[in-house]
Design a protein around this motif. Sequence first.
Motif, PDB file in Angstrom:
ATOM      1  N   GLY A 119       0.804  -1.212   0.000  1.00 35.64           N
ATOM      2  CA  GLY A 119       0.000   0.000   0.000  1.00 35.64           C
ATOM      3  C   GLY A 119       0.832   1.255   0.000  1.00 35.64           C
ATOM      4  N   ILE A 120       0.254   2.336   0.504  1.00 35.60           N
ATOM      5  CA  ILE A 120       0.851   3.664   0.458  1.00 35.60           C
ATOM      6  C   ILE A 120       0.872   4.243   1.877  1.00 35.60           C
ATOM      7  N   TYR A 121       2.038   4.761   2.282  1.00 27.81           N
ATOM      8  CA  TYR A 121       2.219   5.218   3.659  1.00 27.81           C
ATOM      9  C   TYR A 121       2.845   6.611   3.656  1.00 27.81           C
ATOM     10  N   TRP A 122       2.368   7.449   4.567  1.00 27.79           N
ATOM     11  CA  TRP A 122       2.929   8.787   4.724  1.00 27.79           C
ATOM     12  C   TRP A 122       4.259   8.678   5.461  1.00 27.79           C
ATOM     13  N   THR A 123       5.244   9.455   5.021  1.00 26.19           N
ATOM     14  CA  THR A 123       6.568   9.463   5.641  1.00 26.19           C
ATOM     15  C   THR A 123       6.826  10.832   6.258  1.00 26.19           C
ATOM     16  N   ALA A 124       8.050  11.058   6.681  1.00 23.53           N
ATOM     17  CA  ALA A 124       8.393  12.378   7.208  1.00 23.53           C
ATOM     18  C   ALA A 124       8.201  13.456   6.148  1.00 23.53           C
ATOM     19  N   GLU A 125       8.300  13.069   4.880  1.00 18.08           N
ATOM     20  CA  GLU A 125       8.037  13.985   3.764  1.00 18.08           C
ATOM     21  C   GLU A 125       7.659  13.162   2.539  1.00 18.08           C
ATOM     22  N   GLY A 126       6.407  13.233   2.153  1.00 17.56           N
ATOM     23  CA  GLY A 126       5.943  12.534   0.960  1.00 17.56           C
ATOM     24  C   GLY A 126       5.440  11.123   1.248  1.00 17.56           C
ATOM     25  N   TRP A 127       4.893  10.507   0.226  1.00 14.79           N
ATOM     26  CA  TRP A 127       4.305   9.176   0.326  1.00 14.79           C
ATOM     27  C   TRP A 127       5.259   8.127  -0.236  1.00 14.79           C
ATOM     28  N   ILE A 128       5.311   6.969   0.418  1.00 16.31           N
ATOM     29  CA  ILE A 128       6.087   5.835  -0.085  1.00 16.31           C
ATOM     30  C   ILE A 128       5.100   4.718  -0.439  1.00 16.31           C
ATOM     31  N   GLY A 129       5.325   4.073  -1.564  1.00 19.19           N
ATOM     32  CA  GLY A 129       4.508   2.932  -1.972  1.00 19.19           C
ATOM     33  C   GLY A 129       5.328   1.663  -1.891  1.00 19.19           C
ATOM     34  N   ILE A 130       4.787   0.626  -1.279  1.00 17.65           N
ATOM     35  CA  ILE A 130       5.507  -0.643  -1.175  1.00 17.65           C
ATOM     36  C   ILE A 130       4.603  -1.770  -1.668  1.00 17.65           C
ATOM     37  N   PHE A 131       5.248  -2.857  -2.087  1.00 18.85           N
ATOM     38  CA  PHE A 131       4.507  -4.040  -2.522  1.00 18.85           C
ATOM     39  C   PHE A 131       5.329  -5.259  -2.102  1.00 18.85           C
ATOM     40  N   THR A 132       4.925  -5.866  -1.009  1.00 23.53           N
ATOM     41  CA  THR A 132       5.690  -6.943  -0.391  1.00 23.53           C
ATOM     42  C   THR A 132       5.053  -8.275  -0.747  1.00 23.53           C
ATOM     43  N   HIS A 133       5.749  -9.073  -1.539  1.00 18.24           N
ATOM     44  CA  HIS A 133       5.149 -10.322  -2.013  1.00 18.24           C
ATOM     45  C   HIS A 133       5.900 -11.549  -1.500  1.00 18.24           C
ATOM     46  N   THR A 134       7.208 -11.598  -1.739  1.00 13.55           N
ATOM     47  CA  THR A 134       7.966 -12.796  -1.377  1.00 13.55           C
ATOM     48  C   THR A 134       8.489 -12.708   0.056  1.00 13.55           C
ATOM     49  N   LEU A 135       8.920 -13.852   0.588  1.00 14.97           N
ATOM     50  CA  LEU A 135       9.489 -13.870   1.930  1.00 14.97           C
ATOM     51  C   LEU A 135      10.769 -13.044   2.015  1.00 14.97           C
ATOM     52  N   PRO A 136      11.695 -13.123   1.032  1.00 10.53           N
ATOM     53  CA  PRO A 136      12.871 -12.238   1.102  1.00 10.53           C
ATOM     54  C   PRO A 136      12.500 -10.754   1.130  1.00 10.53           C
ATOM     55  N   GLN A 137      11.440 -10.377   0.423  1.00 14.46           N
ATOM     56  CA  GLN A 137      11.026  -8.966   0.457  1.00 14.46           C
ATOM     57  C   GLN A 137      10.484  -8.593   1.839  1.00 14.46           C
ATOM     58  N   TRP A 138       9.708  -9.486   2.445  1.00  7.37           N
ATOM     59  CA  TRP A 138       9.221  -9.239   3.800  1.00  7.37           C
ATOM     60  C   TRP A 138      10.386  -9.125   4.774  1.00  7.37           C
ATOM     61  N   THR A 139      11.372  -9.990   4.598  1.00  6.58           N
ATOM     62  CA  THR A 139      12.560  -9.951   5.453  1.00  6.58           C
ATOM     63  C   THR A 139      13.273  -8.615   5.327  1.00  6.58           C
ATOM     64  N   GLY A 140      13.444  -8.157   4.063  1.00  2.77           N
ATOM     65  CA  GLY A 140      14.108  -6.876   3.842  1.00  2.77           C
ATOM     66  C   GLY A 140      13.358  -5.721   4.462  1.00  2.77           C
ATOM     67  N   LEU A 141      12.031  -5.738   4.383  1.00  2.00           N
ATOM     68  CA  LEU A 141      11.222  -4.685   4.980  1.00  2.00           C
ATOM     69  C   LEU A 141      11.368  -4.686   6.502  1.00  2.00           C
ATOM     70  N   CYS A 142      11.342  -5.872   7.098  1.00  2.00           N
ATOM     71  CA  CYS A 142      11.484  -5.963   8.558  1.00  2.00           C
ATOM     72  C   CYS A 142      12.833  -5.420   9.013  1.00  2.00           C
ATOM     73  N   GLU A 143      13.874  -5.747   8.274  1.00  2.00           N
ATOM     74  CA  GLU A 143      15.206  -5.231   8.610  1.00  2.00           C
ATOM     75  C   GLU A 143      15.243  -3.716   8.469  1.00  2.00           C
ATOM     76  N   ALA A 144      14.592  -3.184   7.415  1.00  5.44           N
ATOM     77  CA  ALA A 144      14.641  -1.749   7.164  1.00  5.44           C
ATOM     78  C   ALA A 144      13.966  -0.946   8.270  1.00  5.44           C
ATOM     79  N   ILE A 145      12.909  -1.485   8.857  1.00  9.56           N
ATOM     80  CA  ILE A 145      12.198  -0.744   9.916  1.00  9.56           C
ATOM     81  C   ILE A 145      12.731  -1.079  11.308  1.00  9.56           C
ATOM     82  N   GLY A 146      13.815  -1.869  11.357  1.00 15.89           N
ATOM     83  CA  GLY A 146      14.435  -2.188  12.632  1.00 15.89           C
ATOM     84  C   GLY A 146      13.739  -3.278  13.412  1.00 15.89           C
ATOM     85  N   ARG A 147      12.992  -4.151  12.734  1.00 14.92           N
ATOM     86  CA  ARG A 147      12.329  -5.261  13.401  1.00 14.92           C
ATOM     87  C   ARG A 147      12.677  -6.582  12.690  1.00 14.92           C
ATOM     88  N   PRO A 148      13.954  -6.954  12.658  1.00 15.41           N
ATOM     89  CA  PRO A 148      14.344  -8.200  11.979  1.00 15.41           C
ATOM     90  C   PRO A 148      13.706  -9.434  12.609  1.00 15.41           C
TER      91      PRO A 148
END
Length: 823
Positions: A251-280
């Motif tokens: 979906g689409i999420y508001w950030t500190a400035e502007g909107w970010i769009g993400i599309f998380t499908h595979t397990l490696p992508q979910w893993t990368g997202l978790c690492e990026a937000i500091g929740r590995p």
Amino acid sequence: MIKHGFDPAQLALGGLRVLEVGSGPALAYAGKLFADFGAEVIKVESPAGDAWRQMPPMVSAPGAAQPESALFAWLNTNKRSVTAADGKAEDGAWLAQLARTCDVVLDARALTEGPGILGAPVWQGTAEDPQEHEPIEVALTWFGETGPYSHHAGAEAVCRGLAGAVHGSGPADGPPHMPHDVQTAIVVGLSAFSAAVAAVIGSGQGSRRYVLSAHEAIFSVVEMEAGMVQDNRHPLRRLGVNRFCGTHPAGIYWTAEGWIGIFTHTLPQWTGLCEAIGRPDLASDPRYANGQERMNRADEIDDLLVPAFLTRTAEQWFEILGDKKHPAVIVPTMETLLGQAVHRQRGAFVPVGVGGASFEGPVVPLPLDAAGPLPGGAAPAKGAHDLHYRTSGLDHRPRLQLARTASERLPLQGIRVVDLTMGWAGPLAARTLADFGAEIIKVESTGYPDWWRGANFTEAFYRDRLYEKNSNFNLMNRNKLGITLDLTRPEGKQLLLQLVEGADAVIENYSAEVLPKLGLDYEALRARNDRLVMLSMPAFGLGNAWSNTRAYGGTLEQASGLPLYTGHPEGPPAMTSYAYGDPIGGLNGGAAILLALFAQQATGQGRHINLSQVEAMLPMAAPFILEQSICGAVSPRQGNRHPMYAPHGCFRCTGEDAWIVLAVTDADWPALGRAIGRADLAADPRLAQAAGRRVEEERIDEAIKVWCAGRDPEAAMHLLQQAGVAAGVVRPMSQVPEDIHLRARGFWREVERAHIGTYTASTPWFRTGPQPTPVRNVAPTLGEHTEAVLSRVLGLGVDQIADLERQGITGTVAKPKRAKETP
């Protein structure tokens, strides 16, 4: 007049004359594609002018008597305008004479006059007129020439609703979202253009007449969901704004400035997202192991993501997630979009002129370099070319000398295409050519089949051959031959190069780095065949800073900025419920390769088409891009309301989540008022014009809601259509395969295929006669045609072919492997 700096002799469609008869944005866009590639396009308007000359946004030139429509101008760049009065015998005779000087006639009269008008082609004239030349005719209808809906009043929104392209998008409790008409028109216009170019390529053997149903063409946007219904993978309900049936978060999420769009499908992508937000720690949590599990916990995931994304800007998240190969993009406002360097470098925005005013709009997104498209242009004044075409313009000799033919051959028979695509966008581009008769050789490998066969590599996937049972794959790969080659091994690579030697075109949609790593980029292929046409279609195109961005269809939609201008005013930025960018990329890819094949036919030269799938989405955003360029801002979201029609929207009927869609013009308004039992509204002079009705739109909508609330949607549609009002059921996708009109027309047919048995297949969206265009071959099983193709095309013997299979270069059974990201 805008100066282009292009050599007219090199434009792909230079020398063709095209007549554009009728009105509406789909017709105009089909004509624009011809005009921007150098064809002489003659637009026929009524003496009062095309109604779309009043479509917002409007622009005023200094000293101009009245404002002009910027959207009309963008849709009609580089055309000529003539006027002719309906019902005036003298004008009809002249128009028939003019049509016979043309190579192609684009005819949309049926949209306003009904399909019966097509029985008298505009070029036919009287029995005494010479008929030695028969132009190619591409006719647009709302619902085709036959079937229960064929004489229904139509509109872009009505066709979209009946095709299943409305119901799934929007809040779970409704009403569903209805995108701008232009988005539907782009799909239909691209389809009409592709039919016309295919017919021109095969003018010596194919039909002269192609009739399109807008209803069926629009279905191509949501065809993936029809496959999911067949496989029992569809939720059969609307999940809510930015909620997708296959996975989360997407979906689409508001950030500190502007909107970010993400599309998380595979397990490696979910893993990368978790690492990026500091929740590995969440990456290995079994509660989030796959897309469906994450969808079941979408609210709790969003509770984590919403505050996390506020810690950085959209640009920072784009870089962080991109480094982790996670599909993520900046969701731009139109101001941001117009300033993005990646688009500016590609020339994605071009000057458009009308009545002395100039502004920017999106370029036609089919880049053929010197062959076009023109970088902008001006729209003609109404009737500006009447004098020429009523005198010396009638002496023109068509480029294509076409006699009447009874040929049953398809126009692209004899053309060979090597298909290196997976998923939806690339296979749809290749299927477009397959449906017109081209020989498509689809290349997969046993170790890495098309990921639309399935991407969940369980033991059952291999044991039960689930890779042969995915309806999405089967729908998207009809009329193709399927072979397997391991391109990571020298023997497989060499065989592909040999196939390329005898091919006319190659289509690929790998990530930008894949083919160069394999030594199979365009230069390597062209060394074997210098007349080769090749289409590549990464998200942002090749050769720029964002070329390696990972993307799905939803990512492409996010990157276009469309979600910021879609949805109800009180809601968040809203995506559609389907992978919008995939079918749009595929339709544009098909049109681009057809253009390149026509140019190849004329010059013998090959070319590499560097298509950006995000850029392909920008014409869908044209109204908002134009408004930003003219006004410096874009008007707030209007939800399901329309800039010209009122009332316009989705209205709830009896039944669970049951709706109809209405699109009412000034001419329709009295009939609507009477049909819903409100003769008082119909007779009110203040409501005779859309502007007056818009002031009272809430009161009018309430009257319609009351009438609809006690009626079944089918009955409501029937009653309104009897009154002549454009109305249609907002069909859930589960109902579309059983739609009485589509069934009566034979759009759906039951076919047999190994490993799956009987399944329901769609048929092409164009017809050359009363019957559906046939499905010549069902989708191939893995490697089904390897032996036949290697023998017939490359001349390999039985022992050589058997040895390739023993080595694992070819095969018909998928090999187990570790799950990994899709290229």
